[in-house]
Design a protein around this motif. Structure first.
Motif, mmCIF file in Angstrom:
data_model
loop_
_atom_site.group_PDB
_atom_site.id
_atom_site.type_symbol
_atom_site.label_atom_id
_atom_site.label_comp_id
_atom_site.label_asym_id
_atom_site.label_seq_id
_atom_site.Cartn_x
_atom_site.Cartn_y
_atom_site.Cartn_z
ATOM 1 N N GLN A 141 0.806 -1.210 0.000
ATOM 2 C CA GLN A 141 0.000 0.000 0.000
ATOM 3 C C GLN A 141 0.849 1.275 0.000
ATOM 4 O O GLN A 141 0.331 2.362 0.228
ATOM 5 C CB GLN A 141 -0.958 -0.017 1.194
ATOM 6 C CG GLN A 141 -1.924 -1.202 1.112
ATOM 7 C CD GLN A 141 -2.990 -1.196 2.166
ATOM 8 O OE1 GLN A 141 -2.737 -0.882 3.330
ATOM 9 N NE2 GLN A 141 -4.206 -1.550 1.777
ATOM 10 N N HIS A 142 2.123 1.146 -0.317
ATOM 11 C CA HIS A 142 3.014 2.305 -0.447
ATOM 12 C C HIS A 142 3.071 3.144 0.839
ATOM 13 O O HIS A 142 3.013 4.368 0.798
ATOM 14 C CB HIS A 142 2.578 3.197 -1.616
ATOM 15 C CG HIS A 142 2.644 2.534 -2.958
ATOM 16 N ND1 HIS A 142 3.821 2.187 -3.573
ATOM 17 C CD2 HIS A 142 1.658 2.170 -3.817
ATOM 18 C CE1 HIS A 142 3.568 1.627 -4.748
ATOM 19 N NE2 HIS A 142 2.265 1.602 -4.920
ATOM 20 N N VAL A 143 3.198 2.476 1.962
ATOM 21 C CA VAL A 143 3.389 3.206 3.216
ATOM 22 C C VAL A 143 4.668 2.738 3.907
ATOM 23 O O VAL A 143 4.766 2.730 5.134
ATOM 24 C CB VAL A 143 2.162 3.081 4.155
ATOM 25 C CG1 VAL A 143 0.968 3.794 3.562
ATOM 26 C CG2 VAL A 143 1.837 1.616 4.458
ATOM 27 N N GLY A 144 5.659 2.365 3.105
ATOM 28 C CA GLY A 144 6.925 1.904 3.661
ATOM 29 C C GLY A 144 7.855 3.018 4.075
ATOM 30 O O GLY A 144 8.910 2.765 4.651
ATOM 31 N N GLY A 145 7.471 4.266 3.766
ATOM 32 C CA GLY A 145 8.314 5.401 4.135
ATOM 33 C C GLY A 145 9.314 5.795 3.075
ATOM 34 O O GLY A 145 10.139 6.688 3.296
ATOM 35 N N HIS A 182 0.955 7.745 2.919
ATOM 36 C CA HIS A 182 1.108 7.095 1.618
ATOM 37 C C HIS A 182 2.099 7.880 0.758
ATOM 38 O O HIS A 182 2.025 9.101 0.663
ATOM 39 C CB HIS A 182 -0.248 7.037 0.904
ATOM 40 C CG HIS A 182 -0.181 6.532 -0.501
ATOM 41 N ND1 HIS A 182 0.035 7.356 -1.583
ATOM 42 C CD2 HIS A 182 -0.299 5.292 -1.009
ATOM 43 C CE1 HIS A 182 0.051 6.640 -2.691
ATOM 44 N NE2 HIS A 182 -0.151 5.387 -2.375
ATOM 45 N N GLU A 183 3.058 7.164 0.171
ATOM 46 C CA GLU A 183 3.972 7.768 -0.795
ATOM 47 C C GLU A 183 4.378 6.670 -1.787
ATOM 48 O O GLU A 183 4.968 5.660 -1.405
ATOM 49 C CB GLU A 183 5.198 8.391 -0.127
ATOM 50 C CG GLU A 183 6.017 9.231 -1.090
ATOM 51 C CD GLU A 183 7.020 10.142 -0.388
ATOM 52 O OE1 GLU A 183 7.766 10.857 -1.073
ATOM 53 O OE2 GLU A 183 7.055 10.136 0.868
ATOM 54 N N TYR A 184 4.044 6.886 -3.040
ATOM 55 C CA TYR A 184 4.158 5.869 -4.088
ATOM 56 C C TYR A 184 5.625 5.467 -4.287
ATOM 57 O O TYR A 184 6.496 6.318 -4.448
ATOM 58 C CB TYR A 184 3.594 6.428 -5.379
ATOM 59 C CG TYR A 184 3.430 5.449 -6.501
ATOM 60 C CD1 TYR A 184 2.306 4.629 -6.574
ATOM 61 C CD2 TYR A 184 4.383 5.349 -7.505
ATOM 62 C CE1 TYR A 184 2.145 3.743 -7.613
ATOM 63 C CE2 TYR A 184 4.226 4.462 -8.549
ATOM 64 C CZ TYR A 184 3.109 3.665 -8.595
ATOM 65 O OH TYR A 184 2.951 2.771 -9.639
ATOM 66 N N SER A 185 5.892 4.150 -4.315
ATOM 67 C CA SER A 185 7.264 3.681 -4.377
ATOM 68 C C SER A 185 7.424 2.497 -5.322
ATOM 69 O O SER A 185 6.943 1.386 -5.030
ATOM 70 C CB SER A 185 7.765 3.286 -2.976
ATOM 71 O OG SER A 185 9.038 2.681 -3.055
ATOM 72 N N ASN A 256 11.327 -5.722 -12.252
ATOM 73 C CA ASN A 256 10.215 -6.178 -13.089
ATOM 74 C C ASN A 256 8.885 -6.209 -12.357
ATOM 75 O O ASN A 256 7.827 -6.013 -12.962
ATOM 76 C CB ASN A 256 10.518 -7.555 -13.686
ATOM 77 C CG ASN A 256 11.030 -8.555 -12.656
ATOM 78 O OD1 ASN A 256 10.872 -8.380 -11.448
ATOM 79 N ND2 ASN A 256 11.673 -9.618 -13.141
ATOM 80 N N ALA A 257 8.905 -6.429 -11.052
ATOM 81 C CA ALA A 257 7.653 -6.531 -10.302
ATOM 82 C C ALA A 257 6.921 -5.207 -10.191
ATOM 83 O O ALA A 257 5.736 -5.162 -9.867
ATOM 84 C CB ALA A 257 7.923 -7.080 -8.899
ATOM 85 N N MET A 258 7.632 -4.111 -10.461
ATOM 86 C CA MET A 258 6.960 -2.812 -10.384
ATOM 87 C C MET A 258 6.489 -2.339 -11.754
ATOM 88 O O MET A 258 5.673 -1.435 -11.837
ATOM 89 C CB MET A 258 7.870 -1.750 -9.748
ATOM 90 C CG MET A 258 9.053 -1.312 -10.583
ATOM 91 S SD MET A 258 8.625 -0.002 -11.778
ATOM 92 C CE MET A 258 10.149 0.069 -12.706
#
Length: 505
Positions: A141-145, A182-185, A256-258
């Motif tokens: 969910q893109h909340v890994g910092g 949330h910050e897209y990574s 590749n997974a992204m």
């Protein structure tokens, strides 16, 4: 369908609803096609796109698909539904569902620390002493910092796995404490690819192929784009200095997974149809490569919500959306389109967009071969045009036997003018909230205003234990809601009635 929704909302929120204008006669998709084509053709011209393909999936089928322009500027091969495009970040949805499928198999848990599967993360220095360590669900969910890494992340596609291992081991600077915003990574989703590999015991690409692509018949799709058949390969270009320039082809690598998947429209439609088939929940056999309840889980957004304009030309005037990031999807509630799951894909040489509308079993996608030329506007405008044409038919929530029985009892109570027909059907709170004598007085007051109410519109259930309704009375109409209690047997916990303003003398 639409009138029932209006009744439900008006009754639920006790808001007066003006008389609805007659809905226009529905068009067919064939009749709407010239309008759809014009939207994408204008976008292609304005965005300087060599070629694109777009499709509409509805009720499990690719009901409309069309290619515009060319796959490559030298050979001038036209775009067809079999042309192969990189879909960039739309790959993240495949990664997310792969993680969830491994969870279903008991090979990981979403609350597991990522470092259990990527030991190089154990030596990281977190931004604060009270920072939580990163879980798998934080990456989903893109909340890994991590910092937003477009466009840096896009160019990491070709990074060898060994170099990625060194990058992880060296540690990363944090943008913020994990789980705080949330910050897209892209980096975070590359880490998820590593987790898929570790938990499954096979390469990420092999797991996606075995678990999703092959079972769905997506035989033309894959991650080794430069090895794809040249007669179907949509080469990627960028537009600069008023001219097209080819982007370098990127081999399969550690990121590749992204964003590494390459698909055709015919293949991608199978993926869209499979996802949409998860709605609604039902008793049918679960035959998909991933179970329906797991697919529906991708729509569970994090609590870091935002209020945004709808994408496309209607965005400025349409009601605002409530948006959150789910699992590989941006999830929004739209007051006209209902639940929407969408995602774009931006990549060197490519731009893409997909949107799902599970309430109507409809999906729209578009793939283009120009850097970051995401065709989101015409995709959403197509959805709005289909809705206005009556082509997005919402599935009704079925009327449960309990609701049908209790609603009939309340109709009898209204006719009788007291609660005797509801004997044995009232939850323990009902008469504590309002006495029987008060109900008798209230029903007499309503009858004095609108008279008897011999008929009712079709119920508009809000679930198996609640419904909105509209009664047709001699001198007007009554809107209301009926709410049952979580008891066995079920009983009535609330019955609310309101005369529709302006509908009586």
């Amino acid at each position: 369908m639409r009138s029932r929704s209006r009744i439900a909302l008006a009754a639920l929120f006790a808001v007066a609803s003006p008389a609805a204008a007659q809905d226009p006669a529905p068009k067919t998709l064939e009749q709407l096609a010239p309008d759809i084509d014009a939207r994408f053709a204008t976008f292609q011209t304005d965005a300087h796109i060599p070629g694109l393909v777009y499709g509409v999936v509805q009720n499990g089928k690719l009901v409309y698909v069309k290619g515009l322009g060319v796959q490559d500027l030298d050979a001038r091969r036209p775009v067809t539904p079999d042309s192969l495009f990189r879909i960039a970040s739309m790959t993240k949805a495949f990664t997310a569902l792969s993680i969830l499928s491994l969870r279903d198999q008991g090979k990981l848990r979403l609350d597991d620390l990522a470092e259990q599967y990527i030991p190089e993360m154990k030596g990281w220095t977190y931004p604060t002493k009270d920072s939580p360590r990163i879980r798998i669900r934080d990456l989903l969910q893109h909340v890994g910092g991590f910092v937003t890494d477009d466009p840096w992340g896009d160019r990491q596609q070709v990074l060898p796995q060994a170099e990625f291992t060194k990058m992880i081991a060296a540690g990363v600077p944090f943008s913020r404490a994990p789980q705080s915003q949330h910050e897209y990574s892209n980096f975070g989703y590359a880490l998820l690819g590593r987790i898929v590999t570790k938990a499954s015991g096979m390469a990420y690409t092999d797991y996606v192929r075995k678990t999703i692509l092959t079972p769905l018949g997506m035989t033309a799709s894959g991650f080794d784009a430069p090895a794809a058949p040249k007669d179907k390969y949509a080469l990627g270009y960028r537009w600069e200095n008023d001219a097209w320039a080819p982007e370098p082809e990127m081999v399969d690598g550690a990121f590749n997974a992204m964003g590494g998947l390459q698909v055709s429209a015919n293949d991608y439609a199978k993926w869209v149809a499979f996802l949409l088939s998860a709605w609604p929940a039902r008793d049918d056999p679960d035959t998909g490569p991933v179970r329906r309840s797991t697919v529906r889980e991708i729509a569970q957004g994090s609590n870091f919500t935002s209020v945004v304009n709808r994408i496309g030309s209607s965005g400025a005037d349409a009601c605002k959306q409530s948006l959150a990031y789910g699992m590989g999807w941006r999830v929004a509630q739209d007051c006209e389109l209902g639940l929407t799951l969408a995602h774009g894909g931006g990549y060197p040489g490519y731009g893409s967009h997909v949107m799902l509308m599970p309430d109507t079993g409809t999906g729209i996608f578009a793939l283009a071969n120009r850097t970051y030329a995401g065709p989101s506007g015409p995709a959403w405008d197509t959805a709005v045009a289909m809705d206005k044409a009556g082509l997005l038919v919402r599935r009704d929530t079925p009327v449960s036997p309990a609701i049908a029985e209790m609603f009939a009892a309340t109709q009898a109570a209204y006719a009788a003018g007291d609660l005797r027909p509801l004997d044995g059907k009232l939850a323990m709170n009902f008469l504590l909230d309002r006495s029987a004598d008060n109900w008798t007085a209230e029903l007499a007051k309503l009858k004095d205003q609108v008279g008897a109410c011999p008929t009712a519109e079709p119920l508009a259930p809000l679930g198996a234990l609640s419904t909105a309704f509209r009664l047709n009375c001699e001198k007007g109409k009554i809107d209301g809601t009926l709410l049952l209690a979580p008891t066995s047997p079920v009983m009535i916990q609330a019955w609310r009635l309101r005369v529709v303003p302006g509908d009586h003398p």
